[in-house]
Design a protein around this motif. Structure first.
Motif, mmCIF file in Angstrom:
data_model
loop_
_atom_site.group_PDB
_atom_site.id
_atom_site.type_symbol
_atom_site.label_atom_id
_atom_site.label_comp_id
_atom_site.label_asym_id
_atom_site.label_seq_id
_atom_site.Cartn_x
_atom_site.Cartn_y
_atom_site.Cartn_z
ATOM 1 N N GLU A 57 40.090 39.729 64.651
ATOM 2 C CA GLU A 57 38.572 38.868 64.512
ATOM 3 C C GLU A 57 39.031 37.527 65.617
ATOM 4 N N ASP A 58 39.984 36.981 66.348
ATOM 5 C CA ASP A 58 39.126 36.051 67.727
ATOM 6 C C ASP A 58 38.068 37.236 68.489
ATOM 7 N N VAL A 59 38.521 38.521 68.315
ATOM 8 C CA VAL A 59 37.642 39.532 69.662
ATOM 9 C C VAL A 59 35.831 39.009 69.221
ATOM 10 N N ILE A 60 36.294 39.067 68.044
ATOM 11 C CA ILE A 60 35.588 39.547 67.308
ATOM 12 C C ILE A 60 34.273 38.209 66.823
ATOM 13 N N HIS A 61 34.307 36.724 66.716
ATOM 14 C CA HIS A 61 34.335 36.015 66.727
ATOM 15 C C HIS A 61 33.773 35.517 68.226
ATOM 16 N N PHE A 62 34.670 35.550 69.279
ATOM 17 C CA PHE A 62 34.252 35.357 70.763
ATOM 18 C C PHE A 62 32.818 36.415 71.197
ATOM 19 N N ALA A 63 32.954 37.340 70.799
ATOM 20 C CA ALA A 63 31.609 38.130 70.752
ATOM 21 C C ALA A 63 30.723 38.087 69.920
ATOM 22 N N TRP A 64 30.727 37.557 69.558
ATOM 23 C CA TRP A 64 29.141 36.855 68.783
ATOM 24 C C TRP A 64 28.770 35.689 69.432
ATOM 25 N N GLU A 65 30.339 34.576 69.443
ATOM 26 C CA GLU A 65 29.753 33.356 70.582
ATOM 27 C C GLU A 65 28.846 33.622 71.045
ATOM 28 N N GLU A 66 29.314 34.477 71.887
ATOM 29 C CA GLU A 66 29.168 35.001 73.788
ATOM 30 C C GLU A 66 28.421 35.821 73.902
ATOM 31 N N LYS A 67 27.654 36.434 72.830
ATOM 32 C CA LYS A 67 26.339 37.141 72.626
ATOM 33 C C LYS A 67 27.140 39.048 73.650
ATOM 34 N N LEU A 68 27.638 39.461 73.237
ATOM 35 C CA LEU A 68 28.203 40.311 73.749
ATOM 36 C C LEU A 68 28.826 41.628 72.796
ATOM 37 N N PHE A 69 27.829 42.770 73.613
ATOM 38 C CA PHE A 69 27.955 43.806 73.023
ATOM 39 C C PHE A 69 29.639 44.707 73.018
ATOM 40 N N LEU A 70 30.182 45.092 72.067
ATOM 41 C CA LEU A 70 31.906 45.505 71.758
ATOM 42 C C LEU A 70 31.847 46.609 72.435
ATOM 43 N N LEU A 71 32.290 47.382 72.278
ATOM 44 C CA LEU A 71 33.407 48.721 72.884
ATOM 45 C C LEU A 71 34.585 48.872 72.307
ATOM 46 N N ALA A 72 35.397 49.552 71.323
ATOM 47 C CA ALA A 72 36.820 49.417 70.366
ATOM 48 C C ALA A 72 36.813 51.089 70.603
ATOM 49 N N ASP A 73 37.078 51.088 71.920
ATOM 50 C CA ASP A 73 38.659 52.356 71.973
ATOM 51 C C ASP A 73 40.148 52.299 71.290
ATOM 52 N N GLU A 74 38.775 53.529 70.077
ATOM 53 C CA GLU A 74 40.328 53.689 69.024
ATOM 54 C C GLU A 74 40.777 55.478 68.547
ATOM 55 N N VAL A 75 41.120 55.522 69.786
ATOM 56 C CA VAL A 75 41.310 57.543 70.095
ATOM 57 C C VAL A 75 42.605 57.288 69.327
ATOM 58 N N TYR A 76 43.351 56.698 69.876
ATOM 59 C CA TYR A 76 44.907 56.533 68.924
ATOM 60 C C TYR A 76 45.101 55.921 67.350
ATOM 61 N N GLN A 77 44.179 55.993 67.121
ATOM 62 C CA GLN A 77 44.071 55.344 65.485
ATOM 63 C C GLN A 77 45.760 55.793 64.987
ATOM 64 N N ASP A 78 45.713 56.930 64.827
ATOM 65 C CA ASP A 78 46.953 57.558 64.401
ATOM 66 C C ASP A 78 48.016 57.538 64.725
ATOM 67 N N ASN A 79 48.551 57.099 65.798
ATOM 68 C CA ASN A 79 49.805 56.878 66.885
ATOM 69 C C ASN A 79 49.791 55.028 66.989
ATOM 70 N N VAL A 80 50.358 54.827 65.340
ATOM 71 C CA VAL A 80 51.128 53.614 65.647
ATOM 72 C C VAL A 80 52.338 53.731 64.961
ATOM 73 N N TYR A 81 53.825 53.327 65.350
ATOM 74 C CA TYR A 81 55.086 53.926 65.323
ATOM 75 C C TYR A 81 55.739 53.003 64.526
ATOM 76 N N SER A 82 55.479 51.271 65.419
ATOM 77 C CA SER A 82 56.208 50.267 64.405
ATOM 78 C C SER A 82 56.140 49.891 63.584
ATOM 79 N N PRO A 83 56.945 50.029 62.127
ATOM 80 C CA PRO A 83 56.916 49.342 61.281
ATOM 81 C C PRO A 83 56.214 48.078 60.866
ATOM 82 N N ASP A 84 56.343 46.934 61.769
ATOM 83 C CA ASP A 84 55.617 46.545 62.024
ATOM 84 C C ASP A 84 53.935 46.185 61.987
#
Length: 611
Positions: free
Chosen positions: A371-398
């Motif tokens: 959320e903080d990153v998105i707000h920052f991008a909106w505030e500063e007029k930045l184009f966001l690139l989200a590299d999410e190729v490891y979205q299935d690779n989450v191991y920590s239960p937290d």
């Protein structure tokens, strides 16, 4: 004659050495060692006239093999002249009576000499393409994952293949194989393919198998759907530049399911040659301006070297923001702000890249951070690139993966209707590990309609991504569902892969943290460890003497002494004065334990040596 040597070996003859014009022949079919015997002289004849700067001076320097014998001479000749010379010299290699045409070996040798002289020495003009004249942006590109350390690993592998020969010379490596822990190539490390994915790919590749009872009906159903959307019902046809329509529909449906109902439009989906192709394409269309108005691209440090490589190639400005290693590689918005304002003095920052889960750092961003990153991008007029190729690779239960698209939508229309976002996924990572298919997609939202047309135009230049890769991506986003024939096996295989990765992530973290001088943050996701290593002052001096970065020096020593290939942290970027390396956790558990133990033993010896 110039100093040169060559070996001619003919079946039934011993090796004949020519060295600086001196001919030596140990024996040939019992002929003894007479240095002036006719067969020696006859072989010397055609080479005698090769002195000076002619062809003879280049003997052995050409990559074209002259003789089809087990150990061959190499002569810089071309085409028919080379072939004729080879035949004639072979005829002159051993003593023979005159043949049916009445020619002796001497006449054959004389003719060979004439043939060898058919191409006079020509002055060579300057090359058009040199290091000085080439594109300087390409020369500036560096890609550490396949950089010098990997080239050295390849050299060592060749040496190991010659181990029996080297043993005779008393040269022996302290290991028998190179373990390439430098790259996230799951199948190369022994991970087995997902059966359902390979079944559908086999059916698509060879449709005659659709009549085979050996394949489940749910696999056949998907294969038929894909083939019907391909020209001529074949994966061998081109697709639309944006990708096969039905596959883009399946990607959009997958995103909607993943994000809990957040809608996705197939028209915003672009199928790509792996995620890398999508990232490069978007950056290409974003970069513009010159001088202080040149586009700045904000990337995390440590970063995946694709980003710095593409930025160099496009002559854009790299703007580094540092992840917080002391806080499990967290992303801090205050650090983003610092990097942005400093960069504004020399460029126009307009792109912000996020890698989540992180590569090489393995952290998973929490909702508040996103959320903080998105707000920052909106505030500063930045184009966001989200590299999410490891979205299935989450191991920590937290930890839990949450896409930037989902969080952006849930932040309300002020954000979801305005922040421009491109997000990326791939067949190469996750539980699939299908790197070679080069399948991927990007979803681009809030793009200006005219820019959308320009993006499609740019994509059309490369015609289309590989259709086989598109098909593989379809199976990833459209897997078996409960009630289908393949669901149980698919679920079992997927859970096994991800479960093993979670165990290996914990094993790696624990073992590294037992080694004095190594600290490893928790591996929350992805498939790498990025431990911090202590390098003593004397080792720093040795690295400087070798003109290497300290962690490159460390990793090179590790490779040469253990056969383990990892990537120095300097290839990913790191804070001044810190040193790291990246290592994949993909090897099978027992081999991974061996790797970790070898790294531990090496590190302790390294500290002792340079203490």
């Amino acid at each position: 004659m110039h100093a040169l040597s060559a070996v001619f070996v003919k079946p039934g003859c011993a090796a004949l050495w020519l060295c600086s014009g001196v001919v030596q022949g140990p024996s040939c079919r019992g002929m003894g060692t007479r240095p002036r015997s006719r067969w020696l002289v006859s072989l010397k004849e055609p080479l005698a006239g090769l002195g000076g700067g002619g062809t003879g001076a280049r003997l052995g320097l050409c990559a074209t093999c002259l003789f089809s014998f087990p150990f061959c001479a190499k002569v810089s000749l071309g085409g028919r002249a080379m072939q004729r010379a080879a035949a004639l010299v072979r005829r002159g290699c051993c003593p023979r009576p005159p043949g049916p045409w009445g020619r002796s070996q001497s006449s054959a040798a004389a003719e060979a000499s004439a043939v060898l002289k058919v191409r006079p020495e020509r002055s060579r003009r300057e090359r058009i393409l040199t290091l000085e004249s080439m594109n300087p942006q390409v020369k500036a590109v560096e890609y550490a994952v396949r950089g010098p350390i990997v080239l050295k690993a390849g050299e060592i592998e060749l040496e190991l293949q010659r181990a029996p020969e080297l043993d005779l010379l008393g040269i022996k490596k302290p290991f028998t194989e190179v373990i390439r822990a430098n790259i996230g190539d799951a199948h190369a490390m022994g991970q087995q393919p997902i059966t359902f994915l390979r079944q559908v790919m086999a059916l698509c590749t060879y449709p005659n198998l659709l009549d085979s009872p050996s394949f489940p009906e749910d696999a056949k159903k998907r294969a038929r759907r894909i083939l019907q959307a391909c020209g001529g019902n074949s994966l061998g046809s081109y697709s639309a530049s944006q990708g096969v329509n039905c596959i883009r529909e399946d990607v959009a449906a997958y995103i909607t399911r993943r994000d809990g109902g957040v809608p996705a439009d197939p028209d915003n989906i672009y199928l790509t040659t792996g995620a890398s192709d999508g990232i490069s394409t978007i950056l290409k269309i974003l970069v513009s301006g010159g001088g202080k108005s040149r586009t700045g691209v904000m990337i995390p440090i440590p970063q995946y070297p694709l980003y710095s490589a593409v930025i160099s190639e496009l002559d854009a400005i790299q703007v580094n923001y540092y992840l917080d290693e002391d806080n499990c590689w967290a992303l801090n918005v205050n650090e983003l702000r610092r990097a942005l304002w400093e960069a504004k003095e020399h460029c126009n920052p307009k792109v912000l890249c996020i890698i989540n889960p992180g590569n090489p750092t393995g952290q998973v961003q929490n909702r508040k951070c996103i959320e903080d990153v998105i707000h920052f991008a909106w505030e500063e007029k930045l184009f966001l690139l989200a590299d999410e190729v490891y979205q299935d690779n989450v191991y920590s239960p937290d930890c839990k993966f949450q896409s930037f698209k989902k969080v952006l939508y849930e932040m309300g229309p002020e954000y979801s209707s305005n922040v421009e976002l491109a997000s990326f996924h791939s067949t190469s990572k996750g539980y699939m590990g299908e790197c070679g298919y080069r399948g991927g997609y990007m979803e681009v939202i809030n793009l200006h309609p005219e820019i959308k047309g320009q993006l499609v135009k740019l994509l059309s230049v490369r015609l289309c991504p590989p259709v086989s890769g598109q098909a593989a991506m379809d199976i990833v986003v459209n897997p078996p569902v409960p009630g289908e024939e393949s669901f149980e096996q698919f679920s079992r295989e997927k859970e096994s892969v991800l479960g093993n990765l979670a165990k290996k992530a914990k094993l790696t973290e624990d073992m590294f943290n037992q080694v004095p001088g190594i600290h490893c943050n928790p591996l929350q996701g992805a498939m790498y460890a990025f431990p911090r290593i202590f390098i003593p002052a004397k080792a720093l001096e040795a690295a400087q003497a070798h003109k290497m970065a300290p962690d490159m020096f460390y990793c090179m020593k590790l490779l040469e002494e253990t056969g383990i290939c990892v990537v120095p942290g300097s290839g990913f970027g790191q804070k001044e004065g810190t040193h790291h390396f990246r290592m994949t956790i993909l090897p099978p558990v027992e081999k991974l334990k061996t790797v970790l133990q070898k790294v531990k033993d090496f590190h302790i010896k390294f500290l002792e040596k340079y203490a």
